[in-house]
Design a protein around this motif. Structure first.
Motif, PDB file in Angstrom:
ATOM      1  N   ASP A  81     -34.045 -64.295 103.868  1.00  0.00           N
ATOM      2  CA  ASP A  81     -33.565 -63.187 103.039  1.00  0.00           C
ATOM      3  C   ASP A  81     -34.615 -62.783 102.013  1.00  0.00           C
ATOM      4  OD1 ASP A  81     -31.367 -61.427 102.064  1.00  0.00           O
ATOM      5  OD2 ASP A  81     -31.525 -62.697 100.284  1.00  0.00           O
ATOM      6  N   SER A  82     -35.184 -63.754 101.331  1.00  0.00           N
ATOM      7  CA  SER A  82     -36.216 -63.461 100.323  1.00  0.00           C
ATOM      8  C   SER A  82     -37.438 -62.817 100.948  1.00  0.00           C
ATOM      9  CB  SER A  82     -36.616 -64.748  99.585  1.00  0.00           C
ATOM     10  OG  SER A  82     -35.513 -65.310  98.923  1.00  0.00           O
ATOM     11  N   GLU A  83     -37.816 -63.341 102.111  1.00  0.00           N
ATOM     12  CA  GLU A  83     -38.977 -62.819 102.838  1.00  0.00           C
ATOM     13  C   GLU A  83     -38.765 -61.351 103.227  1.00  0.00           C
ATOM     14  OE1 GLU A  83     -39.707 -63.491 107.445  1.00  0.00           O
ATOM     15  OE2 GLU A  83     -40.047 -65.305 106.283  1.00  0.00           O
ATOM     16  N   ALA A  84     -37.563 -61.033 103.735  1.00  0.00           N
ATOM     17  CA  ALA A  84     -37.274 -59.652 104.139  1.00  0.00           C
ATOM     18  C   ALA A  84     -37.246 -58.723 102.935  1.00  0.00           C
ATOM     19  CB  ALA A  84     -35.936 -59.601 104.877  1.00  0.00           C
ATOM     20  N   LEU A 126     -33.203 -53.720 105.671  1.00  0.00           N
ATOM     21  CA  LEU A 126     -32.015 -53.054 105.131  1.00  0.00           C
ATOM     22  C   LEU A 126     -30.919 -54.063 104.816  1.00  0.00           C
ATOM     23  CD1 LEU A 126     -30.781 -50.367 104.346  1.00  0.00           C
ATOM     24  CD2 LEU A 126     -30.064 -50.050 106.720  1.00  0.00           C
ATOM     25  N   SER A 127     -30.738 -55.064 105.672  1.00  0.00           N
ATOM     26  CA  SER A 127     -29.753 -56.109 105.403  1.00  0.00           C
ATOM     27  C   SER A 127     -30.045 -56.807 104.084  1.00  0.00           C
ATOM     28  CB  SER A 127     -29.744 -57.152 106.534  1.00  0.00           C
ATOM     29  OG  SER A 127     -29.241 -56.615 107.728  1.00  0.00           O
ATOM     30  N   SER A 128     -31.304 -57.145 103.861  1.00  0.00           N
ATOM     31  CA  SER A 128     -31.679 -57.838 102.620  1.00  0.00           C
ATOM     32  C   SER A 128     -31.471 -56.943 101.400  1.00  0.00           C
ATOM     33  CB  SER A 128     -33.132 -58.316 102.694  1.00  0.00           C
ATOM     34  OG  SER A 128     -34.043 -57.222 102.646  1.00  0.00           O
ATOM     35  N   PHE A 179     -11.050 -67.310  96.776  1.00  0.00           N
ATOM     36  CA  PHE A 179     -11.659 -65.993  96.662  1.00  0.00           C
ATOM     37  C   PHE A 179     -10.750 -64.948  97.286  1.00  0.00           C
ATOM     38  CE2 PHE A 179     -15.484 -67.712  95.103  1.00  0.00           C
ATOM     39  CZ  PHE A 179     -15.843 -68.803  95.869  1.00  0.00           C
ATOM     40  N   GLY A 180     -10.738 -63.762  96.690  1.00  0.00           N
ATOM     41  CA  GLY A 180     -10.047 -62.643  97.306  1.00  0.00           C
ATOM     42  C   GLY A 180     -10.994 -62.007  98.304  1.00  0.00           C
ATOM     43  N   ARG A 181     -11.799 -61.085  97.825  1.00  0.00           N
ATOM     44  CA  ARG A 181     -12.780 -60.431  98.686  1.00  0.00           C
ATOM     45  C   ARG A 181     -14.034 -61.289  98.825  1.00  0.00           C
ATOM     46  NH1 ARG A 181     -13.768 -54.091  98.829  1.00  0.00           N
ATOM     47  NH2 ARG A 181     -11.671 -54.436  99.628  1.00  0.00           N
ATOM     48  N   VAL A 182     -14.564 -61.297 100.034  1.00  0.00           N
ATOM     49  CA  VAL A 182     -15.841 -61.939 100.320  1.00  0.00           C
ATOM     50  C   VAL A 182     -16.650 -60.985 101.185  1.00  0.00           C
ATOM     51  CG1 VAL A 182     -17.017 -63.856 101.445  1.00  0.00           C
ATOM     52  CG2 VAL A 182     -14.894 -64.279 100.214  1.00  0.00           C
ATOM     53  N   TYR A 183     -17.908 -60.754 100.817  1.00  0.00           N
ATOM     54  CA  TYR A 183     -18.806 -59.939 101.641  1.00  0.00           C
ATOM     55  C   TYR A 183     -19.665 -60.857 102.519  1.00  0.00           C
ATOM     56  CZ  TYR A 183     -17.772 -55.610  99.147  1.00  0.00           C
ATOM     57  OH  TYR A 183     -17.149 -54.502  98.638  1.00  0.00           O
ATOM     58  N   ILE A 184     -19.748 -60.503 103.803  1.00  0.00           N
ATOM     59  CA  ILE A 184     -20.571 -61.243 104.762  1.00  0.00           C
ATOM     60  C   ILE A 184     -21.566 -60.274 105.390  1.00  0.00           C
ATOM     61  CG2 ILE A 184     -20.586 -62.619 106.875  1.00  0.00           C
ATOM     62  CD1 ILE A 184     -17.675 -63.352 106.317  1.00  0.00           C
ATOM     63  N   VAL A 185     -22.836 -60.677 105.449  1.00  0.00           N
ATOM     64  CA  VAL A 185     -23.857 -59.886 106.131  1.00  0.00           C
ATOM     65  C   VAL A 185     -24.422 -60.736 107.268  1.00  0.00           C
ATOM     66  CG1 VAL A 185     -26.068 -58.692 105.938  1.00  0.00           C
ATOM     67  CG2 VAL A 185     -24.412 -58.587 104.044  1.00  0.00           C
ATOM     68  N   LEU A 186     -24.360 -60.201 108.480  1.00  0.00           N
ATOM     69  CA  LEU A 186     -24.834 -60.894 109.679  1.00  0.00           C
ATOM     70  C   LEU A 186     -25.913 -60.031 110.332  1.00  0.00           C
ATOM     71  CD1 LEU A 186     -24.659 -63.145 111.805  1.00  0.00           C
ATOM     72  CD2 LEU A 186     -22.736 -61.914 112.835  1.00  0.00           C
ATOM     73  N   THR A 213     -17.424 -57.402 106.387  1.00  0.00           N
ATOM     74  CA  THR A 213     -18.578 -57.902 107.144  1.00  0.00           C
ATOM     75  C   THR A 213     -19.484 -56.757 107.555  1.00  0.00           C
ATOM     76  OG1 THR A 213     -17.239 -59.719 108.025  1.00  0.00           O
ATOM     77  CG2 THR A 213     -19.326 -59.257 109.122  1.00  0.00           C
ATOM     78  N   LEU A 214     -20.777 -56.908 107.279  1.00  0.00           N
ATOM     79  CA  LEU A 214     -21.801 -55.976 107.744  1.00  0.00           C
ATOM     80  C   LEU A 214     -22.590 -56.658 108.850  1.00  0.00           C
ATOM     81  CD1 LEU A 214     -23.608 -53.411 107.539  1.00  0.00           C
ATOM     82  CD2 LEU A 214     -24.962 -54.654 105.824  1.00  0.00           C
ATOM     83  N   ILE A 215     -22.684 -56.005 110.009  1.00  0.00           N
ATOM     84  CA  ILE A 215     -23.439 -56.512 111.151  1.00  0.00           C
ATOM     85  C   ILE A 215     -24.612 -55.573 111.409  1.00  0.00           C
ATOM     86  CG2 ILE A 215     -23.360 -57.058 113.622  1.00  0.00           C
ATOM     87  CD1 ILE A 215     -20.318 -57.479 113.274  1.00  0.00           C
ATOM     88  N   MET A 216     -25.777 -56.143 111.675  1.00  0.00           N
ATOM     89  CA  MET A 216     -26.950 -55.362 112.070  1.00  0.00           C
ATOM     90  C   MET A 216     -27.462 -55.878 113.407  1.00  0.00           C
ATOM     91  SD  MET A 216     -27.882 -53.000 109.828  1.00  0.00           S
ATOM     92  CE  MET A 216     -27.780 -52.571 108.082  1.00  0.00           C
ATOM     93  N   SER A 217     -27.730 -54.959 114.336  1.00  0.00           N
ATOM     94  CA  SER A 217     -28.213 -55.368 115.657  1.00  0.00           C
ATOM     95  C   SER A 217     -28.741 -54.171 116.417  1.00  0.00           C
ATOM     96  CB  SER A 217     -27.083 -56.031 116.453  1.00  0.00           C
ATOM     97  OG  SER A 217     -26.142 -55.060 116.880  1.00  0.00           O
ATOM     98  N   ARG A 218     -29.359 -54.442 117.548  1.00  0.00           N
ATOM     99  CA  ARG A 218     -29.564 -53.388 118.532  1.00  0.00           C
ATOM    100  C   ARG A 218     -28.189 -53.019 119.100  1.00  0.00           C
ATOM    101  NH1 ARG A 218     -33.772 -55.637 122.806  1.00  0.00           N
ATOM    102  NH2 ARG A 218     -32.614 -57.550 122.407  1.00  0.00           N
TER     103      ARG A 218
END
Length: 407
Positions: A81-84, A126-128, A179-186, A213-218
């Motif tokens: 994550d830091s690298e991106a 963009l995910s980072s 926790f109520g809301r939790v954000y997940i990035v995959l 949840t946010l997903i990034m992919s082809r």
């Protein structure tokens, strides 16, 4: 603390990583992770109780959570994550966070936002950026942001991703797991193993409605049916992002910074040409700017730019030609480093690659005086390899595929 782990069921196949194997003296309040398929070691209806008995002091409490987190898994995505994020320029990706889909995901009832784009379009960067923005907005409000990056070099089973997410929740706030809301990035779902793709999507779909949840992919058309309440958004680099990227690279490369100092028209011409040639791909822009960094005059700069190809594979071929043109010592070092990175079974720490390259293969002798520093290794590879504080990697998984096919 309740010293009992409670679980109604555990499913696991031989050879699979058991993220929760051997559990004892441990329990999780209000958390349920259902098995998403065969051979997956994930506990269903697992309960971790945290408040059954008082812990002597806050320091002991934090220490206990650290021990639990370390026991769960060693998988850590923070370095990636830091690298991106370090590759991004200030202001990059703002367009994404201004879309109606992103608004629905963060402000309304949309549970899953799935960004799809071609290889090299900047999805990981963009995910980072999104993770960083969510941290700034949500952390003060007690909303955790957890994430994972799938990589072709690290084929984790589903259980490791889930264990890493639980670990991040434990580390976020040792005082509570409520926790109520939790954000997940995959990120990079397309780089995961086929069965892991399906299992992760099934898990994401089964999470509570407040989870985002946010997903990034082809594009993964054959997997889309596994997720409900989802919106898709095309990921393509905007011209303004390319311009920000070029400006940042010019500032980082001494020769280009000196060459273009005070030359606003030439700088604008460079940005315009690169926007046209990159065709919405950060990867292409990165390789192109790398090919220009040795230009010694404005004329040489634009002559080189005009001859650069636009396609990814053609740029890889062009980069290999530049490696060959360096001279025997540099070219030999670059090719040996690339072979190690292409065929290594797992990511190589920088010092491991340096030691491997310091071995005289013909004599079978290691010479510590022949160790090459990281900066030189990166330089002779002409942009195909980049470095972090802990490892050297190929610039992109498409570089791995291209180079392996040519070996």
């Amino acid at each position: 603390m309740d010293d009992t782990i409670k679980s109604n069921h555990a499913s696991g196949g031989s050879g699979d990583h058991q993220a929760f194997a051997g559990a004892s003296n441990f329990g999780i309040t209000n958390a349920s992770f259902n098995s998403a398929g065969k051979n997956m070691t994930v506990y269903e209806n697992c309960t971790i109780s945290l408040n059954a008995a008082p812990i002597a002091n806050e320091d002991a409490n934090i220490k206990t959570f650290q021990e639990i987190a370390n026991w769960l898994t060693k998988t850590n995505f923070r370095n990636i994550d830091s690298e991106a994020l370090s590759k991004s320029a200030a202001g990059t990706g703002l367009w994404f966070m201004q879309t109606k889909e992103y608004h629905c995901w963060t402000r309304e009832g949309l549970k899953v936002l799935w960004g799809t784009g071609m290889p090299g379009a900047g999805k990981t960067i963009l995910s980072s950026i999104v993770i960083d923005q969510l941290r700034k907005e949500c952390s003060p409000r007690g909303i955790p942001i957890i994430f994972a990056y799938c990589r072709y070099t690290e084929k984790y089973p589903t259980s490791q991703f889930l264990a890493a997410w639980i670990r991040q929740l434990l580390e976020y706030d040792p005082a509570t797991l409520h926790f109520g809301r939790v954000y997940i990035v995959l990120d990079g779902l397309d780089e995961a193993l086929e069965d892991v793709k399906a299992r992760l999507l099934e898990v994401v779909d089964s999470l509570p409605s407040e989870t985002r949840t946010l997903i990034m992919s082809r594009p993964l058309k054959s997997f889309e049916y596994l997720v409900q309440n989802v919106a898709f958004i095309d990921i393509m680099v905007r011209n303004e992002d390319i311009e920000l990227f070029v400006d940042k690279k010019i500032a980082q490369i001494p020769r280009l910074r000196t060459l273009l100092a005070g030359k606003d028209d030439e700088r604008e011409r460079l940005c315009t040409t690169m926007k046209e040639k990159s065709r919405g791909m950060f990867l292409v822009a990165s390789l192109q700017i790398e090919a220009l960094k040795r230009s010694m005059s404005i004329k040489a700069l634009f002559q080189a730019l005009e001859t650069l190809p636009s396609g990814v594979d053609d740029l890889y071929k062009h980069t290999l030609e530049r490696i060959e043109a360096q001279g025997e010592p540099e070219a030999s070092l670059a090719k040996r480093a690339i072979v190690w990175l292409v065929f290594a079974f797992r990511p190589l720490p920088t010092n491991a690659l340096q030691d491997a390259l310091a071995i005289d293969v013909e004599r079978g002798v290691f010479d510590k005086d022949d160790i090459v520093c990281q900066e030189f290794l990166i330089d002779v590879c002409c942009g195909l390899v980049f470095g972090t504080s802990f490892a050297l990697r190929l610039i992109h998984y498409t570089a791995h595929d291209f180079l392996k096919a040519g070996c």
